[in-house]
Motif scaffolding. Sequence first.
Motif, PDB file in Angstrom:
ATOM      1  N   PRO A  42      62.773  42.223   6.306  1.00  0.00           N
ATOM      2  CA  PRO A  42      63.333  43.454   5.762  1.00  0.00           C
ATOM      3  C   PRO A  42      62.446  44.099   4.705  1.00  0.00           C
ATOM      4  N   GLU A  44      62.542  46.667   1.344  1.00  0.00           N
ATOM      5  CA  GLU A  44      63.431  47.206   0.324  1.00  0.00           C
ATOM      6  C   GLU A  44      62.651  48.168  -0.557  1.00  0.00           C
ATOM      7  N   THR A  52      68.655  51.845  -3.916  1.00  0.00           N
ATOM      8  CA  THR A  52      67.882  50.797  -3.260  1.00  0.00           C
ATOM      9  C   THR A  52      68.203  50.840  -1.774  1.00  0.00           C
ATOM     10  N   THR A  54      67.525  49.291   1.946  1.00  0.00           N
ATOM     11  CA  THR A  54      67.029  48.113   2.656  1.00  0.00           C
ATOM     12  C   THR A  54      67.044  48.361   4.157  1.00  0.00           C
ATOM     13  N   THR A  56      66.622  46.389   7.315  1.00  0.00           N
ATOM     14  CA  THR A  56      66.658  44.966   7.633  1.00  0.00           C
ATOM     15  C   THR A  56      65.694  44.555   8.731  1.00  0.00           C
ATOM     16  N   THR A 330      58.841  48.832  -5.423  1.00  0.00           N
ATOM     17  CA  THR A 330      59.980  49.386  -4.712  1.00  0.00           C
ATOM     18  C   THR A 330      60.208  50.847  -5.027  1.00  0.00           C
TER      19      THR A 330
END
Length: 384
Positions: A42, A44, A52, A54, A56, A330
């Motif tokens: 995943p 992120e 945030t 994500t 997967t 991120t």
Amino acid sequence: MTRTTLGALTAVVLVLGLLGATLAPVAGQTPENETAVDCSFPIEVTDANGATVTVTEEPDDVVVLAPSAAQVMWEIGAQAKVVGMPVRYHTEYLERSTEKTNVVGEKGQPQIETIVGLEPDLVLAPNVVSEDAVEQLRNAGLTVYRFKQAASIADVIEKTRLTGRLVGEYDTAREVSARTQATLDAYRNATAGQDRPTVLYTLGGGYTAGPETFIGDVIDAAGGENVAAAANISEYDVISNEVIVNQDPDWIVVPSGVDVPSGSGINGTTAVQEGQVLRVDRNFMHQAGPRVTHPLEAMATTFHPDAADVSVDSASVRSPVCDADAVTPTEPATETTTTEESVTLETNQTFGTTTDTTATSGPGFGVVAAMLALLAAGAFLRDR
């Protein structure tokens, strides 16, 4: 709210990968001076809303909510993953795009039920898309990444790489970004130190783009001096005929579909008298995507004929390579503020009167996208 922002919003009503290199690293090694990015799932990341996000696993079905995002998907060879997009909304130039499901209405804003019904693995939302629409999609259980405004070609490069990473096409996105960066470098270098002709970019309806915009960055990279600065216009706003006449632009650049400005005084400017009016494809100029290199090259070689001999070497560009062990940030790719593609007219509303009806000259999804993004999300990006 500043006058410039208000002007941009009104105009909308009227009217994105770091460096990518083509040199492949030796397996298991990261070339010197090249950082690494984790391309495994995943993934992120943090988007423009501070959320945030994500992803997967590598997405099979992707919905893109603005023309600029669609352009990036096509350029990185990920068009087969696109199941929904703005169809015929400044995207007709993308091969077989009309076979996709249209997911926007007449104003360019997303049709929530249609998008949810497609059950996409990922939704890519340029910031011309309202925050409210993004939240509705998230509340329906969809994974949505909302981009920040692209206010420069560097932002487009970063956006391209990020898109590739999100959809599992990072290596190709890295190559595309490398070409974009190499083209940008080549023309900036070729025009550096030369006399810079004054340039007026007209959006129609009296509007222009200032130096702190995506369009303004293209003009600067092409070796032009944006006359909007003389009117204290930093983003998008109306420029008066008086300023235009006083600045006497050497060149007027006009996107396809928009009339060449005329009227009292303007017909006497150097640009008009000398026939120095350059047409550019609005989809490429107004959508913050890799194809911006086309109008960049056209302007650079027109303003500076010697630049026609420049050599573009994408192999000279280095950028993060894939490494499953890499620790990557991120934060979202671009770091500006309100609208994603601040230079992409993405609505069917345009500045001024349209006269060019060629297939690829419809309103871009960028300036309007940026402007609509200024309107609807601080939007001005619907061409985008």
